[in-house]
Design an enzyme around this catalytic site. Structure first.
Site, PDB file in Angstrom:
ATOM      1  N   ASP A   1       0.819  -1.201   0.000  1.00 59.32           N
ATOM      2  CA  ASP A   1       0.000   0.000   0.000  1.00 59.32           C
ATOM      3  C   ASP A   1       0.861   1.263   0.000  1.00 59.32           C
ATOM      4  O   ASP A   1       0.348   2.377  -0.147  1.00 59.32           O
ATOM      5  CB  ASP A   1      -0.991   0.011   1.163  1.00 59.32           C
ATOM      6  N   SER A   2       2.173   1.072   0.088  1.00 61.00           N
ATOM      7  CA  SER A   2       3.111   2.181  -0.130  1.00 61.00           C
ATOM      8  C   SER A   2       2.951   2.780  -1.521  1.00 61.00           C
ATOM      9  O   SER A   2       3.416   3.901  -1.776  1.00 61.00           O
ATOM     10  CB  SER A   2       4.547   1.708   0.075  1.00 61.00           C
TER      11      SER A   2
ATOM     12  N   LYS B   1      -1.608  -9.386   2.577  1.00 61.03           N
ATOM     13  CA  LYS B   1      -0.924  -8.949   3.793  1.00 61.03           C
ATOM     14  C   LYS B   1      -1.793  -7.943   4.524  1.00 61.03           C
ATOM     15  O   LYS B   1      -2.446  -7.110   3.903  1.00 61.03           O
ATOM     16  CB  LYS B   1       0.429  -8.307   3.481  1.00 61.03           C
TER      17      LYS B   1
ATOM     18  N   GLU C   1      -1.895  -5.543   8.457  1.00 65.33           N
ATOM     19  CA  GLU C   1      -1.146  -5.071   9.613  1.00 65.33           C
ATOM     20  C   GLU C   1      -1.891  -5.379  10.902  1.00 65.33           C
ATOM     21  O   GLU C   1      -3.121  -5.299  10.952  1.00 65.33           O
ATOM     22  CB  GLU C   1      -0.907  -3.565   9.502  1.00 65.33           C
TER      23      GLU C   1
ATOM     24  N   GLU D   1       8.644  -4.415  11.012  1.00 67.46           N
ATOM     25  CA  GLU D   1       9.098  -3.118  10.493  1.00 67.46           C
ATOM     26  C   GLU D   1       9.475  -2.172  11.628  1.00 67.46           C
ATOM     27  O   GLU D   1       8.839  -2.149  12.687  1.00 67.46           O
ATOM     28  CB  GLU D   1       8.009  -2.458   9.638  1.00 67.46           C
TER      29      GLU D   1
END
Length: 279
Positions: free
Chosen positions: A50-51, A119, A121, A188
Site C-alpha cells: 500500500d506504499s 498482507k 497489519e 518493520e
C-alpha cells in the site's frame, strides 16, 4: 504479450514458510508490469504494497490506498511476474471491522488479481481477521512493529521495541500472528535486538524492514532501493542505484535537444513513402 506461468513454476506461500531458518528470503515491492518483469528473476516474493499510495500516487501516507488501487496494481504485477510469490496489501479500512469483512476483502483481492497471498497489519488485535482469511484457504502475511496504517493513531513513524512494555506487546503480537496461521510476518521499524529475538521466538518466517539482519528475509520499497524516491528516504534504506540522477539527466538532455531542434533526427522520422510504417 503477457507471460502465463505454469502452475509449478510459481513460488507459493508454503514455499516461503519452509524457508524459516534457511537461505534468506529476498523480497521487494512492485507496483507496475515493467518493474515486476525486471525484479521477478531475482526475488522470492513481490509485495504490491500500500506504499504505492505514497510513491506512485503522491499521498502523504499509505492511508490513501483503496481496494481498487491495490487490485489494479496487483493485476499489473501478476501480468509481469511468472515465478515470484505475489502478495497484495489489504488497504486500511478493508479488514479491521470484523473477520467477515477481512475474509470478503481478501476473497475479492485474490479473485480479481490471482495473487498468491494478502498482507495485513496488526497482531493480537487482528488475529481473528488473519484466522478468518486463512480459513478461506487464502495465505496471509502478517505485519507487526511499526505499522504505517496506524501512523496517525501513533502520532508519527515511531520505532518499536524501545521499552519493556512495548517489547512484551511485540512478542504477544508475533505469537498471535503465528497462532492465527500466517505464513510469514513483516517486522518493520523495530529495534535490532528485539527483531532478532522475535525471529528466534516464532516458527513463522520473519521479513525485516528496518529490523535485523537475523530476520529470515528482507524487504525494501523498490523506489527507495533504486534511488527514485523524490521525498524523504527512510534511514534503514540502502540505495543500490541513483535513478533520480539518471532520469533528471535524461530529461535535461531531451529538453535541450528538442529546444535546439536536434531531436527528432534522421533516425527517428519517416522520410520516404517506402519506409516501413513501424514504430
Amino acid at each position: 504479450m503477457t507471460r502465463k506461468p505454469s502452475a509449478d513454476s510459481r513460488i507459493n506461500a508454503e514455499d516461503i514458510r519452509r524457508r524459516k531458518g534457511g537461505v534468506p528470503i529476498v523480497c521487494l515491492t512492485a507496483y507496475t508490469y515493467p518493474v515486476a518483469r525486471l525484479l521477478d528473476p531475482h526475488v522470492d516474493l513481490l509485495l504490491v504494497g500500500d506504499s504505492v499510495a505514497m510513491v506512485l500516487h503522491g499521498h502523504a501516507t499509505t492511508l490513501g490506498a483503496s481496494p481498487e488501487m491495490m487490485i489494479a496494481h496487483g493485476q499489473a504485477v501478476m501480468r509481469g511476474s511468472t515465478r515470484a510469490c505475489v502478495v497484495v496489501d489489504m488497504p486500511a479500512g478493508s479488514y479491521e471491522d470484523s473477520p467477515e469483512q477481512a475474509a470478503a476483502s481478501a476473497r475479492r483481492i485474490v479473485g480479481e488479481t490471482g495473487c498468491q497471498a494478502v498482507k495485513l497489519e496488526g497482531g493480537v488485535d487482528m488475529a481473528a481477521q488473519i484466522a478468518a482469511i486463512v480459513a478461506e484457504g487464502i495465505p496471509v502475511m502478517g505485519h507487526i512493529g511499526l505499522q504505517p496504517q496506524s501512523v496517525e493513531k501513533d502520532g508519527g513513524y515511531r520505532i518499536k521495541g524501545r521499552t519493556e512494555e512495548n517489547i512484551a506487546a511485540l512478542f504477544r503480537d508475533a505469537e498471535a500472528v503465528e497462532k492465527a496461521g500466517a505464513f510469514s510476518v513483516v517486522i518493520e521499524g523495530t529495534m535490532e535486538a528485539v527483531a532478532a529475538k522475535l525471529t528466534r521466538h516464532i516458527s513463522t518466517p520473519t521479513i525485516g524492514i528496518g529490523a535485523s539482519a537475523d530476520c529470515d528475509g528482507q524487504i525494501l520499497v523498490i523506489d527507495d532501493m533504486v534511488g527514485i524516491t523524490v521525498d524523504r528516504v527512510p534511514k534503514f534504506v540502502k540505495e543500490y542505484a541513483n535513478l533520480r540522477g539518471v532520469i533528471a539527466d535524461a530529461a535535461a538532455r531531451y529538453a535541450a535537444e528538442v529546444r535546439s531542434r536536434a531531436f527528432p533526427g534522421p533516425d527517428h522520422i519517416f522520410t520516404t513513402a517506402s519506409s516501413k510504417d513501424e514504430t
